[in-house]
Design an enzyme around this catalytic site. Structure first.
Site, PDB file in Angstrom:
ATOM      1  N   GLY A 219       0.841  -1.179   0.000  1.00 26.23           N
ATOM      2  CA  GLY A 219       0.000   0.000   0.000  1.00 26.23           C
ATOM      3  C   GLY A 219       0.882   1.236   0.000  1.00 26.23           C
ATOM      4  O   GLY A 219       2.076   1.148  -0.258  1.00 26.23           O
ATOM      5  N   SER A 220       0.289   2.382   0.307  1.00 28.57           N
ATOM      6  CA  SER A 220       1.064   3.621   0.343  1.00 28.57           C
ATOM      7  C   SER A 220       0.181   4.756   0.833  1.00 28.57           C
ATOM      8  O   SER A 220      -1.044   4.685   0.748  1.00 28.57           O
ATOM      9  CB  SER A 220       1.600   4.004  -1.053  1.00 28.57           C
ATOM     10  OG  SER A 220       2.403   3.000  -1.605  1.00 28.57           O
ATOM     11  N   ASN A 221       0.828   5.808   1.312  1.00 27.64           N
ATOM     12  CA  ASN A 221       0.192   7.111   1.473  1.00 27.64           C
ATOM     13  C   ASN A 221       0.953   8.096   0.592  1.00 27.64           C
ATOM     14  O   ASN A 221       2.160   7.967   0.422  1.00 27.64           O
ATOM     15  CB  ASN A 221       0.293   7.646   2.902  1.00 27.64           C
ATOM     16  CG  ASN A 221      -0.142   6.659   3.953  1.00 27.64           C
ATOM     17  OD1 ASN A 221      -1.211   6.082   3.858  1.00 27.64           O
ATOM     18  ND2 ASN A 221       0.698   6.467   4.959  1.00 27.64           N
TER      19      ASN A 221
ATOM     20  N   ASN B 289      -4.780   4.599  -0.443  1.00 24.10           N
ATOM     21  CA  ASN B 289      -5.216   3.316  -0.997  1.00 24.10           C
ATOM     22  C   ASN B 289      -6.718   3.119  -1.038  1.00 24.10           C
ATOM     23  O   ASN B 289      -7.183   2.037  -1.400  1.00 24.10           O
ATOM     24  CB  ASN B 289      -4.557   2.124  -0.282  1.00 24.10           C
ATOM     25  CG  ASN B 289      -3.061   2.195  -0.282  1.00 24.10           C
ATOM     26  OD1 ASN B 289      -2.433   2.059   0.757  1.00 24.10           O
ATOM     27  ND2 ASN B 289      -2.470   2.450  -1.444  1.00 24.10           N
TER      28      ASN B 289
ATOM     29  N   ARG C  37      -7.020   4.972   7.862  1.00 23.05           N
ATOM     30  CA  ARG C  37      -5.778   5.607   7.402  1.00 23.05           C
ATOM     31  C   ARG C  37      -6.086   6.792   6.486  1.00 23.05           C
ATOM     32  O   ARG C  37      -5.412   7.826   6.540  1.00 23.05           O
ATOM     33  CB  ARG C  37      -4.888   4.575   6.710  1.00 23.05           C
ATOM     34  CG  ARG C  37      -3.540   5.083   6.277  1.00 23.05           C
ATOM     35  CD  ARG C  37      -2.524   3.954   6.162  1.00 23.05           C
ATOM     36  NE  ARG C  37      -2.971   2.848   5.366  1.00 23.05           N
ATOM     37  CZ  ARG C  37      -2.823   2.744   4.047  1.00 23.05           C
ATOM     38  NH1 ARG C  37      -2.226   3.711   3.374  1.00 23.05           N
ATOM     39  NH2 ARG C  37      -3.239   1.663   3.402  1.00 23.05           N
TER      40      ARG C  37
END
Length: 832
Positions: free
Chosen positions: A257-259, A538, A566
């Protein structure tokens, strides 16, 4: 002039000497972004600064690739050689059929044999060679070809100079599978990364698919070990759709995943824009990231990180633009339900006529127990839509009355290489959008960017199956409708399509505005440019900025659906900092405040649920909770959680481990909106709802009791701090790691687990970079590569940045020639 057809060049071995210097004399200078830039050095030159970060300068793309290949091999040759082994379908030949292709938990840890069968089929079909023979944009542009040609020379040069038997990394020293490479090896690796979003989900199901009535021996291999015992039992469309959705949700929670957050001119203090890049990628194996700066004076000057072995920057910045990617909610594949002939299940019905499936015999070499080589042969089946699969993420898709064929939107995609090379040279976010639209090469990612002009961009423009809402309404099967059009779909679960394969009209149609057949028109895909902020964690594109919700075709994700904790944390972090209501001085982001907010490791779950959980704990009679017929005394846990007022997952935070275990039992793999909230999700207030956990819920009590049991069984005190569990071994040193799983609503995501029998991080924050632009002057950048530059335990850069990450510290980036030359540890290699 017609483009030359691709030819595989023989491995080039270079044996000339390497000059090692401590000055910049032979490197030349590079005037970044200037038309009057001086030419690059005659020879590719690598300048190493703090933490082993290479700044590679050359006069052309070939030289730039040569420097990259040499430096990447020096740091990680064993990881790279292992990757080339995989994409050439030779893992079973050298390592045996039963090993796993990826280290750690929750990665695509299919067997070596299944991996080889999958990639051998791609080789036999000449997929990569066919793409290389096409003109751009389908095939690689000249700059890509030149850089990859140079990369091969650089890699092979390092190997020739060092020798396989003299490699310092014992993981591959003296191994027969470490060899010089060709350009085709590199393109196969790039292609494997591009199709990863489909392969990780469907690989096992494709290579183990056998028709009904096959031999008992073959049937035993038809489903992965993780499949339910009732795999062959017919299930209802609703159950099938729910199980597939649950499998996808669990995979998303446990995988990459990622931000990313882009802040425009209205949200920055002391600058015009900022970008935070925070990808959550594996800490081991082929998907490690590697940091570099790549410079050809007057052409490109870009700094950041790439997936190891791809000679471009995938996430980073140049003089005018900074960008990152996050894993998107587009399924890069689709399923087609094909009706089969019960008397001959390899025939399927299309447009009223029976068609014969295509069979393909795949043969791979296998190292046997006695050390000799044998061969494994398997017959794989395909339809006009694509290969047959009999499982998705371990959930069975039985081949009985019908079968399921796969079409992968990225199987014919090498365009991503062109995308990244062009992004490296973009001048503003509008050029970023143009690059995304004209290449459609991004495989399963969002793009978030900021520019010197003060713009913040979110764009989900990528390779997407051309399944418009109208096409879906016409062609989805009953199971497909339930899977695609759920009442409250999870915000981060891709809407997988199952289309009616009995009608050829239900195949993905070609759109004249798309770059390739079967792709969705890029102009229909969502994008947003603002002066305050835009970001993604995500979830689907809907809420890149809550002030301007986006609309788009359903294939790209849900709208008006609950956001993950998140995503809520990312949006609230941006809003509070811009408004100056987060407790830090002033208003607007600075590098100091952005770094503090990321590494505060604040938990949105704790913000929403801690007080209610403490109240529950304090109210249970005699401090006892009944779990599975056993009374559990939780009275010791109540004051521990009550004292955990910071709500964070920093390395010194007693109570955080107890809360993390409790939350894991409470949420499981379901969406956060399914928890016992008193205030349900409201699409008119998606950032603050749901909220108010019901402290009287039996689910809350049960989860808390199970968390206490789990910690006691593990021999850990209830007030254990994070480092008691979350640490990585680097040699004899145990390095504590802060952060937490994404389901806790922590931006700095860390998923710890077992890797080769040791505690380590499997997925999580990898290459983290923040960049601030001003009206003039060079960009101000800070970064940290959480697992360090090298996977080689003998390297001085095996753990140095990991220690920085542990201490929430950053590397001040050196971008200009003056900054590079001023490094007190500067070491220069000229590849003459």
């Amino acid at each position: 002039m017609a483009r030359k057809r691709f030819r595989v060049r023989p491995p080039m071995v270079v044996t000339t000497a390497v000059v090692v210097m401590s000055t910049l004399a032979a490197a030349g200078t590079a005037a970044t972004g200037s038309a009057a830039a001086e030419p690059g050095p005659d020879k590719p030159t690598i300048r190493y600064t703090e933490y082993g970060i290479p700044h590679i300068i050359a006069s052309d793309w070939d030289g730039l690739g040569t420097g990259y290949g040499y430096a990447a091999a020096k740091d990680n040759i064993c990881t790279l050689a292992d990757t080339y082994l995989m994409v050439n379908a030779q893992r079973s030949r050298y390592l045996g059929p039963d090993g796993r292709t990826s280290p750690g938990q929750n990665q695509n840890s299919t067997s070596n044999l299944n991996s080889d069968l999958y990639f051998q089929r791609i080789k036999d079909n000449g997929v990569v060679e066919r793409l290389l023979a096409k003109p751009a944009p389908d095939g690689p542009e000249p700059q890509v070809e030149e850089a990859i040609g140079g990369y091969v020379k650089g890699y092979n040069r390092y190997l020739a100079e060092t020798g396989v038997d003299n490699l310092t990394d014992s993981a591959c020293r003296g191994a027969a599978w470490v060899r010089p490479i060709t350009e085709l090896d590199v393109y196969r690796h790039a292609h494997a990364e591009i199709i990863m979003g489909s392969a990780d989900v469907l690989l096992d199901g494709q290579v183990t698919a056998v028709p009904p009535g096959a031999s008992a021996a073959a049937s035993k291999t038809a489903l992965p070990k993780s499949a339910p015992k009732s795999a062959s039992r017919k299930t209802s469309p609703a159950r099938t759709a729910a199980k597939i959705r649950d499998a996808l949700a669990a995979s998303r929670q446990q995988g990459m995943g990622s931000n990313a957050l882009a802040v425009g001119s209205q949200g920055v203090s002391g600058g015009t824009s900022m970008l935070l890049a925070n990808p959550h990628f594996p800490w081991q194996g082929k998907n490690r990231m590697w940091q570099s700066q790549l410079t050809i004076p007057g052409k490109v000057n870009v700094s950041g990180a790439s997936l190891l072995g791809l000679p471009a920057v995938n996430i980073g910045h140049n003089d005018d633009v900074a960008w990152s990617h996050t894993v998107a909610t587009v399924a890069p594949f689709g399923l087609f339900d094909v009706q089969v002939d019960p008397l001959n299940p390899t025939k399927y019905l299309v447009d009223g006529a029976w068609k014969q499936m295509t069979s393909q015999q795949i043969v791979v070499d296998v190292l046997q127990a006695d050390g000799t080589l044998g061969k494994v042969s398997r017959t794989l089946w395909s339809t006009q839509y694509g290969p047959i699969t009999t499982s998705i993420l371990g959930y069975p898709l039985p081949w009985v009355v019908s079968a399921h064929a796969v079409r992968d939107v990225n199987m014919d995609n090498l365009r991503a290489l062109n995308t990244w090379f062009r992004l490296d040279q973009a001048k503003d976010v509008h050029e970023v959008v143009d690059t995304l639209e004209t290449t459609q090469g991004v495989p399963f990612f969002n793009t978030v960017a900021s520019d010197r002009k003060g713009n913040a961009l979110y764009a989900d423009i990528q390779a997407v199956p051309n399944v418009t809402d109208e096409h879906a309404a016409s062609c989805l099967t009953e199971t497909g409708k339930l899977l695609f059009n759920q009442t409250l779909p999870l915000a981060n679960v891709p809407p997988v399509t199952i289309l009616d394969g009995k009608r050829s009209a239900c195949d993905w149609p070609s759109d004249p505005n798309a770059v390739a057949p079967g792709l969705l028109d890029p102009h229909k895909q969502p994008r947003l440019i603002r002066s305050d902020f835009a970001g993604n964690a995500n979830d689907s594109p809907w809420l890149a900025n809550p002030e301007q919700p986006l609309t788009y075709p359903r294939i790209m994700g849900g709208m008006g659906t609950p956001r993950s904790l998140r995503t809520q944390e990312l949006i609230l972090t941006a809003q509070k900092r811009i408004n100056g209501t987060d407790g830090l001085p002033g208003r607007g982001f600075t590098p100091d405040s952005m770094g503090k907010l990321l590494f505060s490791d604040n938990s949105r779950a704790a913000d929403l649920a801690l007080n209610a959980t403490v109240s529950m704990c304090q109210s249970v009679a005699f401090g006892l909770i009944l779990v599975d017929g056993t009374l559990v005394n939780v009275s010791e846990a109540c004051p521990i959680l009550a004292a955990w007022k910071s709500h964070d997952f920093t390395v010194d935070s007693p109570g955080s481990l107890l809360f993390a275990n409790y939350w894991s039992f409470l949420q499981g793999s379901q969406g956060v909106e399914k928890l016992p909230w008193k205030v349900p999700f409201d699409p008119k207030d998606p950032v603050h709802t749901p909220n108010s956990l019901d402290s009287g819920s039996s689910a809350v009590r049960d989860a808390f009791g199970r968390a206490v049991i789990a910690l006691r069984k593990a021999g850990m005190p209830l007030n254990a701090s994070l480092p008691d569990f979350q640490k990585v071994a680097r040699g004899s040193e145990q390095i504590p790691i802060h952060g937490a799983p994404g389901k806790l609503g922590v931006l700095n995501v860390i998923d710890a687990g077992q890797v080769d029998g040791k505690l380590d991080v499997v997925f999580g924050s990898s290459f983290i970079q923040q960049v601030r632009f001003t009206a003039d002057g060079p960009p101000e950048a800070y970064s940290v590569l959480a697992y360090s530059q090298s996977a080689n335990p003998k390297s001085p850069h095996y753990a140095d940045q990991t220690k920085l990450f542990s201490g929430s510290r950053w590397v001040t980036s050196r971008f200009t020639e003056e900054q590079i030359a001023a490094s007190p540890v500067l070491e220069t290699k000229v590849l003459d």
